[in-house]
Design a protein around this motif. Structure first.
Motif, PDB file in Angstrom:
ATOM      1  N   LYS A 108       0.788  -0.999  -0.156  1.00  9.73           N
ATOM      2  CA  LYS A 108      -0.017  -0.329  -0.401  1.00  9.73           C
ATOM      3  C   LYS A 108       0.908   1.012  -0.061  1.00  9.73           C
ATOM      4  N   ILE A 109       2.085   1.391  -0.097  1.00 12.76           N
ATOM      5  CA  ILE A 109       3.088   2.270   0.388  1.00 12.76           C
ATOM      6  C   ILE A 109       3.648   2.449  -0.808  1.00 12.76           C
ATOM      7  N   LYS A 110       3.433   3.705  -1.761  1.00 10.05           N
ATOM      8  CA  LYS A 110       4.614   3.786  -3.112  1.00 10.05           C
ATOM      9  C   LYS A 110       6.002   4.049  -2.390  1.00 10.05           C
ATOM     10  N   GLY A 111       6.779   3.174  -2.855  1.00  7.86           N
ATOM     11  CA  GLY A 111       8.516   3.161  -2.928  1.00  7.86           C
ATOM     12  C   GLY A 111       9.115   1.995  -2.041  1.00  7.86           C
ATOM     13  N   LEU A 112       7.822   1.513  -1.409  1.00 14.24           N
ATOM     14  CA  LEU A 112       8.403   0.209  -0.466  1.00 14.24           C
ATOM     15  C   LEU A 112       7.923  -1.367  -1.677  1.00 14.24           C
ATOM     16  N   SER A 113       8.480  -2.429  -1.471  1.00  7.74           N
ATOM     17  CA  SER A 113       8.860  -3.431  -2.278  1.00  7.74           C
ATOM     18  C   SER A 113       9.244  -4.764  -1.464  1.00  7.74           C
ATOM     19  N   MET A 114       9.065  -5.477  -1.651  1.00  5.95           N
ATOM     20  CA  MET A 114       9.771  -6.925  -1.101  1.00  5.95           C
ATOM     21  C   MET A 114       9.797  -7.723  -2.322  1.00  5.95           C
ATOM     22  N   PRO A 115      11.547  -7.805  -2.047  1.00  7.64           N
ATOM     23  CA  PRO A 115      11.393  -9.015  -3.197  1.00  7.64           C
ATOM     24  C   PRO A 115      11.913 -10.251  -3.550  1.00  7.64           C
ATOM     25  N   VAL A 116      11.466 -11.042  -1.855  1.00 10.12           N
ATOM     26  CA  VAL A 116      11.413 -11.948  -1.977  1.00 10.12           C
ATOM     27  C   VAL A 116      10.042 -12.115  -1.123  1.00 10.12           C
ATOM     28  N   PHE A 117       8.917 -13.087  -1.510  1.00  5.84           N
ATOM     29  CA  PHE A 117       7.820 -13.017  -0.920  1.00  5.84           C
ATOM     30  C   PHE A 117       7.076 -14.281  -1.091  1.00  5.84           C
ATOM     31  N   PRO A 118       6.627 -15.897  -0.357  1.00  9.09           N
ATOM     32  CA  PRO A 118       7.147 -15.236   0.662  1.00  9.09           C
ATOM     33  C   PRO A 118       7.951 -15.746   1.182  1.00  9.09           C
ATOM     34  N   SER A 119       8.889 -16.043   2.332  1.00 11.67           N
ATOM     35  CA  SER A 119      10.427 -16.317   2.851  1.00 11.67           C
ATOM     36  C   SER A 119      10.297 -17.356   3.325  1.00 11.67           C
TER      37      SER A 119
END
Length: 377
Positions: free
Chosen positions: A286-297
């Motif tokens: 929901k937050i612009k500029g944030l990302s999660m490159p590995v999911f699920p961990s």
């Protein structure tokens, strides 16, 4: 003030902060199973702690560890946490002029131990889309030489959360065997992985498997871990270990109970931490500029990239700390890539995960105004 004093006072402050949300050190904060608690209480009430434990660990615990990992007929050495075992491994087998090969990121302390023994540390970058956030065995083969004495693999990787496939691990083991190198497989986080393959399956003669009770059982403060390897390798490690008087009786009794009852309660821990991963993923999206490159961990932690949001990981960690939530900035794990991400631990009460998620938008805004250097460990 010397750095060692600053570092110790930093962590002393953390452990003495009431109500701190521990979401940065991959520690497990779920309530311990009653059977595990009873085993430790009985140990105290029976005052077993007056005597030294056996130097390699209680025989029952050694057998249970080998059985849990499925590595019979290998031998086991109980250690004061996995880190003490890694220290022993590096100081026993690394010599001046040797090469110690690992990834970047990895866990920093074994590199320090290898350097202290005189070895040259070589890191293979694995962070980024160009590397798929994982180690390609072909890239490992390119750096291994006749001087490569030790290959150190953290799998699942801390902090990224990726996990080697069975084929990748087989190829890594073949490379180690071809070089005659010791392969150290640090599988501290294997219990959280979706699928996990032990390197010792392919290279039993010179693989040292490192395992910990800090994460899956929540024993970080009790310090109990293990090394599992061939009898010849354990014989060398047992010759002059950092602790030749045995690990904590209290921790070992709890560890035995934990292994005996693991099937009954650990699935609940696994489901809870994966639910927390999902909660945090939704908040990040929901937050612009944030990302999660590995999911699920495959670990009990998540990497969150924040540079596109215009914030420094150190600043974001500092802001979260002001709100009683401890997270880790990437610089703890890697100098090359540490300015890209924070790491958040998820083996915590669901309420803590919600607090982190609710604070995250505000913390991003607060962190944007912090440009000066932030002291953090």
């Amino acid at each position: 003030m010397k750095q060692f004093e600053q570092r110790n006072r930093h962590f002393d402050h953390l452990v003495n902060t009431k109500g701190l949300r521990w979401m940065g050190q991959n520690t497990n904060h779920y309530t311990v199973d009653p059977a595990v608690r009873k085993a430790m209480v009985d140990c105290i009430e029976n005052e077993e702690f007056h005597a030294y434990a056996p130097p390699l660990g209680l025989e029952e615990l050694r057998s249970l560890i080998v059985e849990e990992l499925g590595l019979a007929p290998h031998a086991c050495m109980v250690t004061d946490g996995a880190v003490e075992g890694l220290y022993n491994v590096c100081r026993t087998f690394c010599r001046p002029g040797d090469q110690f090969v690992t990834t970047d990121p990895t866990w920093a302390w074994p590199m320090a131990f290898a350097k202290a023994a005189g070895a040259e540390v070589i890191q293979i970058p694995i962070y980024g889309e160009e590397h798929g956030f994982r180690l390609d065995p072909a890239r490992l083969a390119e750096v291994v030489t006749a001087r490569t004495r030790m290959i150190y693999i953290v799998d699942p990787n801390n902090p990224i959360g990726t996990c080697c496939t069975a084929d990748e691990m087989r190829r890594i083991a073949e490379i180690a065997r071809g070089a005659g190198a010791i392969l150290v497989h640090d599988c501290t986080y294997r219990d959280f992985a979706f699928n996990h393959t032990l390197a010792a399956t392919f290279y039993p003669e010179r693989t040292i498997t490192v395992w910990s009770f800090s994460k899956w059982l929540g024993f970080a403060g009790l310090r109990v871990g293990a090394l599992v390897a061939s009898a010849d390798i354990i014989e060398q490690l047992a010759a002059a270990p950092p602790n030749n008087l045995g690990s904590s009786m209290l921790a070992q009794r709890g560890a035995i109970a934990g292994l005996k009852t693991k099937a009954q309660w650990f699935p609940t821990v696994l489901r809870a931490q994966r639910k927390n991963q999902e909660l945090i993923k939704r908040a990040v999206d929901k937050i612009k500029g944030l990302s999660m490159p590995v999911f699920p961990s495959n670990g009990n932690f998540l990497v969150i990239e924040c540079t596109d949001a215009g914030v420094r990981p150190e600043a974001l960690a500092a802001v979260m700390g002001r709100h009683n939530i401890q997270i880790r900035h990437g610089g703890y794990h890697t100098k090359a890539f540490g300015d890209r991400f924070i790491k958040v631990s998820v083996t915590v009460p669901e309420a803590w995960a919600w607090e982190f998620c609710e604070l995250l938008p505000q913390a991003i805004e607060e962190a944007r105004g912090i440009n000066e250097p932030v002291a953090a460990f």
